[in-house]
Scaffold this motif. Structure first.
Motif, PDB file in Angstrom:
ATOM      1  N   GLU A 235      16.555  -1.961  25.042  1.00 42.92           N
ATOM      2  CA  GLU A 235      16.260  -3.234  24.132  1.00 42.92           C
ATOM      3  C   GLU A 235      16.464  -2.776  22.397  1.00 42.92           C
ATOM      4  N   MET A 236      16.826  -3.881  21.925  1.00 47.62           N
ATOM      5  CA  MET A 236      17.284  -3.660  20.283  1.00 47.62           C
ATOM      6  C   MET A 236      15.803  -4.076  19.628  1.00 47.62           C
ATOM      7  N   SER A 237      15.634  -3.133  18.906  1.00 46.45           N
ATOM      8  CA  SER A 237      14.364  -3.546  18.068  1.00 46.45           C
ATOM      9  C   SER A 237      14.662  -4.560  17.114  1.00 46.45           C
ATOM     10  N   LYS A 238      13.548  -5.075  16.410  1.00 43.75           N
ATOM     11  CA  LYS A 238      13.666  -6.130  15.334  1.00 43.75           C
ATOM     12  C   LYS A 238      14.396  -5.607  14.272  1.00 43.75           C
ATOM     13  N   GLY A 239      14.270  -4.521  13.848  1.00 44.94           N
ATOM     14  CA  GLY A 239      14.904  -3.738  12.600  1.00 44.94           C
ATOM     15  C   GLY A 239      16.333  -3.817  12.769  1.00 44.94           C
ATOM     16  N   VAL A 240      16.871  -3.146  13.993  1.00 43.36           N
ATOM     17  CA  VAL A 240      18.333  -2.957  14.429  1.00 43.36           C
ATOM     18  C   VAL A 240      18.881  -4.247  14.539  1.00 43.36           C
ATOM     19  N   SER A 241      18.272  -5.400  15.271  1.00 42.41           N
ATOM     20  CA  SER A 241      18.912  -6.679  15.331  1.00 42.41           C
ATOM     21  C   SER A 241      19.027  -7.205  14.076  1.00 42.41           C
ATOM     22  N   ASN A 242      18.063  -7.080  13.012  1.00 42.25           N
ATOM     23  CA  ASN A 242      18.168  -7.720  11.728  1.00 42.25           C
ATOM     24  C   ASN A 242      19.430  -7.269  10.851  1.00 42.25           C
TER      25      ASN A 242
END
Length: 336
Positions: A235-242
């Protein structure tokens, strides 16, 4: 009689200092696009900024700078109208009339006021009633659409209630109920805490200014939180997704697709993603800084532009207040 502008879209921004990329991708970029399709009126609402206890010199400087920055971003006086709120006293006049149609409970349930009460913050009467001024900002131009984000829906709903109550109480079909306009804006999160929306209130490491220097942008992006270690595998973390959101907002769709594929095949290095984001932001901001320098080199032209655009907006505002006062039984000196 002066020709009145028929506006279709109205939106405003507070002059609270430098625009950051969250402001730009979340609102201003859409303003520029909307003026190509609609008759738009945009406001720099310095009266709202007074609820933050701003210093007089800072408030004046921030207001002028916000106008310059919006023009640098692409707001075109030939396509839309950009006003400064304090130059149009009809906003506050309409606010008083609308405040007498607004229930105390409706205002006290507004999220910002409830949050301030929850944290035992000292609030002024202006902070309490500013949603009514916000309703006046919208209704005074009788525009049909208001671009909104999730945090503004409550304010627009109150505005619609006030408009409907005016029509009912005075038995007129005067105010159309403004509709929310949901645009394809990007919600940019804090670089240091990607669970929170990007904001200047938490400190420098949380945001990037739209006109930031290239070196500082690279440092901030390199220091951005990626994965705190608690993200499930695959899954993509919130930081990476941002970071991917920022890259896409910069118009780098092809890079987003390529790097996303690398992520899901375990080939993506976060340094590679951060470098792509940094370069995309530097490319964007370099052009904007150049444009801003050109605009702010002529102070007299800026002041003339502010006055002329605000006067154009005021014609419509003055007409609305004149008609409203007729409906409620208040005398007016003249129409124009």
């Amino acid at each position: 009689m002066n020709q009145l502008k028929n506006y279709e879209v109205v939106s405003c921004i507070q002059p609270s200092g430098d625009i950051h990329i969250g402001n730009y991708f979340g609102a201003v970029k859409n303003w520029v696009a909307l003026q190509e399709k609609y008759q738009c009126v945009y406001g720099v609402v310095d009266l709202h900024a007074m609820t933050r206890n701003s210093e007089p010199k800072a408030l004046q400087s921030n207001t002028d700078q916000m106008v310059i920055d919006l023009l640098a971003c692409g707001i075109d006086p030939n396509k839309s109208t950009l006003f400064v709120q304090s130059l149009i006293p009809e906003h506050t006049e309409l606010t008083w009339i609308l405040s007498n149609l607004t229930n105390f409970g409706e205002v006290s349930r507004q999220t910002q006021f409830k949050n301030a009460q929850k944290h035992n913050e000292s609030t002024s009467a202006g902070f309490f009633t500013y949603p009514i001024l916000q309703a006046a900002d919208i209704l005074i131009y009788k525009a049909k659409y208001v671009p909104v984000g999730d945090d503004q829906r409550q304010h627009l709903e109150l505005c619609r209630k006030i408009a409907e109550r005016f029509n009912t109480r005075y038995e007129v079909d005067y105010f159309d109920l403004p509709e929310a306009m949901y645009t394809n804006s990007s919600r940019i999160m804090s670089l240091a805490d990607p669970s929170q929306k990007m904001s200047k209130t938490k400190g420098e490491k949380h945001f990037i200014r739209l006109f930031e220097e290239a070196e500082t942008i690279r440092k901030k992006v390199n220091a951005a939180v990626t994965d705190s270690g608690d993200t499930p595998e695959g899954e993509m973390s919130k930081g990476v997704s941002n970071l991917f959101t920022i890259l896409g907002a910069c118009g780098k769709g092809d890079e987003v697709i390529s790097l996303t594929n690398d992520f899901y095949t375990n080939q993506l290095k976060y340094t590679q993603l951060k470098e792509a984001v940094s370069e995309a932001l530097v490319e964007l901001t370099t052009g904007l800084r150049t444009r801003r320098s050109e605009i702010q080199s002529d102070v007299s032209l800026i002041n003339d532009t502010i006055r002329e655009m605000s006067e154009k907006a005021r014609k419509t505002a003055r007409n609305t207040v004149y008609e409203v006062k007729k409906h409620v039984g208040i005398k007016s000196i003249s129409h124009f």
